[in-house]
Design a protein around this motif. Structure first.
Motif, short mmCIF file in Angstrom:
data_model
loop_
_atom_site.label_atom_id
_atom_site.label_comp_id
_atom_site.label_asym_id
_atom_site.label_seq_id
_atom_site.Cartn_x
_atom_site.Cartn_y
_atom_site.Cartn_z
N GLY A 116 -4.72 -4.11 -9.94
CA GLY A 116 -5.53 -4.33 -8.79
C GLY A 116 -4.65 -4.40 -7.54
O GLY A 116 -3.48 -4.65 -7.70
N VAL A 117 -5.30 -3.99 -6.51
CA VAL A 117 -4.60 -3.92 -5.06
C VAL A 117 -5.28 -4.76 -4.28
O VAL A 117 -6.68 -4.67 -4.12
CB VAL A 117 -4.66 -2.31 -4.71
CG1 VAL A 117 -4.01 -2.26 -3.26
CG2 VAL A 117 -3.94 -1.36 -5.53
N PHE A 118 -4.79 -5.55 -3.55
CA PHE A 118 -5.43 -6.69 -2.62
C PHE A 118 -4.88 -6.26 -1.27
O PHE A 118 -4.16 -5.48 -0.92
CB PHE A 118 -4.83 -7.92 -3.07
CG PHE A 118 -5.00 -8.19 -4.44
CD1 PHE A 118 -6.20 -8.33 -5.17
CD2 PHE A 118 -3.82 -8.65 -5.32
CE1 PHE A 118 -6.40 -8.62 -6.48
CE2 PHE A 118 -4.09 -8.90 -6.82
CZ PHE A 118 -5.54 -8.74 -7.23
N ASP A 119 -5.51 -7.03 -0.24
CA ASP A 119 -5.14 -7.31 1.15
C ASP A 119 -5.47 -6.04 1.74
O ASP A 119 -4.45 -5.18 2.26
CB ASP A 119 -3.72 -7.64 1.18
CG ASP A 119 -3.55 -9.26 0.80
OD1 ASP A 119 -4.36 -9.83 0.25
OD2 ASP A 119 -2.28 -9.52 1.42
N TRP A 120 -6.61 -5.55 1.86
CA TRP A 120 -7.10 -4.23 2.55
C TRP A 120 -7.58 -4.51 3.92
O TRP A 120 -8.17 -3.60 4.52
CB TRP A 120 -8.38 -3.76 1.70
CG TRP A 120 -7.90 -3.31 0.39
CD1 TRP A 120 -7.98 -4.03 -0.87
CD2 TRP A 120 -7.88 -1.91 -0.03
NE1 TRP A 120 -7.54 -3.16 -1.87
CE2 TRP A 120 -7.33 -1.96 -1.53
CE3 TRP A 120 -7.63 -0.74 0.59
CZ2 TRP A 120 -7.05 -0.81 -2.11
CZ3 TRP A 120 -7.37 0.39 -0.15
CH2 TRP A 120 -6.98 0.25 -1.32
N GLU A 121 -7.40 -5.69 4.69
CA GLU A 121 -7.78 -5.97 5.85
C GLU A 121 -7.35 -5.00 6.89
O GLU A 121 -8.24 -4.90 7.99
CB GLU A 121 -7.53 -7.41 6.36
CG GLU A 121 -5.62 -7.46 6.35
CD GLU A 121 -5.51 -8.92 6.65
OE1 GLU A 121 -5.52 -9.61 7.74
OE2 GLU A 121 -5.23 -9.64 5.68
N MET A 122 -6.26 -4.19 6.61
CA MET A 122 -5.74 -3.41 7.72
C MET A 122 -6.10 -2.02 7.29
O MET A 122 -5.64 -1.03 8.02
CB MET A 122 -4.33 -3.59 8.01
CG MET A 122 -3.96 -4.71 8.52
SD MET A 122 -2.27 -5.18 9.30
CE MET A 122 -1.33 -5.22 7.93
N SER A 123 -6.82 -1.62 6.33
CA SER A 123 -7.35 -0.29 5.90
C SER A 123 -8.14 0.33 6.63
O SER A 123 -8.75 -0.07 7.60
CB SER A 123 -7.74 -0.26 4.61
OG SER A 123 -9.13 -1.05 4.42
N THR A 124 -7.88 1.92 6.86
CA THR A 124 -8.73 2.64 7.58
C THR A 124 -8.58 4.14 7.25
O THR A 124 -7.98 4.48 6.32
CB THR A 124 -8.16 2.21 9.38
OG1 THR A 124 -9.36 3.03 10.07
CG2 THR A 124 -6.98 2.91 9.32
N LEU A 125 -8.88 4.91 8.02
CA LEU A 125 -8.55 6.28 7.83
C LEU A 125 -7.69 6.95 8.87
O LEU A 125 -7.58 6.49 9.86
CB LEU A 125 -9.73 7.16 8.14
CG LEU A 125 -11.04 6.83 7.22
CD1 LEU A 125 -12.39 8.00 7.52
CD2 LEU A 125 -10.98 7.00 5.93
N GLY A 126 -6.31 7.37 8.28
CA GLY A 126 -5.38 7.74 9.13
C GLY A 126 -4.30 8.60 8.46
O GLY A 126 -4.53 9.16 7.47
N ASP A 127 -3.09 8.40 8.81
CA ASP A 127 -1.95 9.23 8.29
C ASP A 127 -1.30 8.44 7.04
O ASP A 127 -0.97 7.31 7.26
CB ASP A 127 -0.93 9.16 9.39
CG ASP A 127 0.43 10.11 9.08
OD1 ASP A 127 0.48 10.52 7.94
OD2 ASP A 127 1.07 10.50 9.90
N PRO A 128 -1.39 9.17 6.02
CA PRO A 128 -0.85 8.59 4.83
C PRO A 128 0.66 8.12 4.80
O PRO A 128 1.15 7.21 3.99
CB PRO A 128 -1.06 9.57 3.72
CG PRO A 128 -1.33 10.85 4.30
CD PRO A 128 -1.88 10.54 5.82
N LEU A 129 1.43 8.77 5.72
CA LEU A 129 2.86 8.66 5.64
C LEU A 129 3.16 7.32 6.37
O LEU A 129 4.36 6.62 6.02
CB LEU A 129 3.69 9.69 6.38
CG LEU A 129 3.38 10.99 5.76
CD1 LEU A 129 4.48 11.91 6.43
CD2 LEU A 129 3.66 11.01 4.16
N ALA A 130 2.19 6.80 6.78
CA ALA A 130 2.52 5.39 7.62
C ALA A 130 2.42 4.24 6.59
O ALA A 130 3.14 3.27 6.34
CB ALA A 130 1.14 4.90 8.69
#
Length: 355
Positions: A232-246
């Motif tokens: 499981g991966v949790f805490d997606w509140e800051m997820s979006t579309l953007g630069d994967p290297l971040a």
């Protein structure tokens, strides 16, 4: 009434929630809620309903930054990822009616496994060099899987605006820094200097993917067996579309930091210095192999990660000063945030290269 019980009653009206759950999960005689106290951001409440374990996510009580703690956004992305290879919990229901518990919230099925928290360390069953190496490789493999999601196909094409993602991130977190300073009543000069450097040093992005935004070891769960496997991966509140290297920079910043003593040692996992755990450089090589994507501009991405973390913690410190939380970690942020900002400055100055 204990502080713990008082805090729980600030988070949930058990009667109203029980009525809501009866409408969506079927009737039940009694609701017994347990507060999960390991996290420091969105709140998690555990409960059982007819033999099934559930977790409820809601924002913290009290005043929070406008752009933070968006649990309905978490619900959207987790639900969209259900049919992908990204391991996520099964969502059940979301609610934006504040008359139920006083905030937005969503409910998901509870997973069985272990979250490796920085202050508790590795579980005994993972205490071999081979399992430790697997922990690192699983962390990287899962991140590459997130970045490989066809976000258009799963309905996340409008989930974020990837144009100028990095500049927007710097602007967003700089704005939150100013809000946090206004509330805490202090300045952290190194944090302000980092904001200025980041604004002047934004690189061209690698490409556009789904990004998690808070990807680190204690935001994933490993299953109950061996070898280690992320379930499981949790805490997606800051997820979006953007630069994967971040995401890569954030994972690296949170992986290890030598043996330097900090006011908040649980922020970074010192146990990853044990035999078998990959170094930061090895994590980079794993990611490049898994994703086929080169990791460049390391100073920027790790400095951005540290800037985000220090700014978020300054907001937590302001909440503590306002009496909105009893989290025992938050008083330590008086010294912890300046120490963290100083570390960001060392990364910017090239004094803390990848280990």
């Amino acid at each position: 009434m204990s502080d713990q019980n008082d805090h729980l009653h600030r988070l949930v009206d058990e009667g109203a929630l029980s009525e809501f759950l009866s409408e969506h999960l079927g009737s039940k005689d009694e609701l017994d809620i347990e507060h999960h106290d390991e996290g420091h951001s969105n709140e998690v409440l555990f409960f059982d309903w007819d033999g099934q374990g559930y977790a409820l996510r809601r924002p913290p009580a009290g005043e929070t930054p406008e752009s933070a703690h968006n649990v309905l956004r978490e619900h959207e992305v987790i639900s969209s990822l259900a049919e992908t290879s990204v391991p996520v919990p099964e969502t059940v229901v979301a609610c934006d009616d504040h008359s139920v518990i006083g905030s937005d919230f969503f409910v998901m099925k509870r997973l069985d496994g272990t979250v490796i928290h920085n202050d508790t360390g590795e579980p005994e069953r993972f205490g071999t060099p081979a399992h430790r190496e697997r922990i690192g490789s699983e962390l990287v493999r899962t991140l590459a899987t997130i970045h490989d999601v066809d976000y258009e196909r799963v309905g996340l094409g409008e989930y974020g605006d990837p144009d100028a993602y990095l500049s927007k991130q710097v602007g967003l977190w700089t704005h939150q820094m100013e809000e946090s300073f206004d509330r805490s009543g202090r300045e952290v000069d190194a944090l302000r200097a980092a904001a200025e450097w980041l604004d002047e040093s934004i690189p061209e992005p690698a490409d556009t993917t789904l990004v998690h935004g808070d990807y680190k070891l204690d935001n994933v769960m490993f299953g109950p067996g061996t070898p280690p496997e992320i379930v499981g991966v949790f805490d997606w509140e800051m997820s979006t579309l953007g630069d994967p290297l971040a995401d890569v920079g954030y994972m690296l910043f949170n992986w290890t930091h030598g043996s330097e003593e900090l006011s908040i040692p649980e922020l970074f996992p010192p146990f990853t210095e044990k035999e078998g755990y990959p170094s930061q450089q090895e994590l980079v090589r794993m990611y490049e192999d898994e994703s086929g994507r080169a990791y460049r501009h390391d100073r920027f991405y790790r400095a951005l990660a540290g800037f985000k973390l220090a700014t978020a913690l300054e907001a937590f410190y302001a909440r503590y000063l306002d009496g909105e939380t009893t989290d025992p970690m938050f008083p330590l942020l008086e010294d912890g945030v300046p120490e963290l900002a100083a570390r960001v400055q060392r990364i910017i100055d090239g004094e803390e290269p990848l280990e």
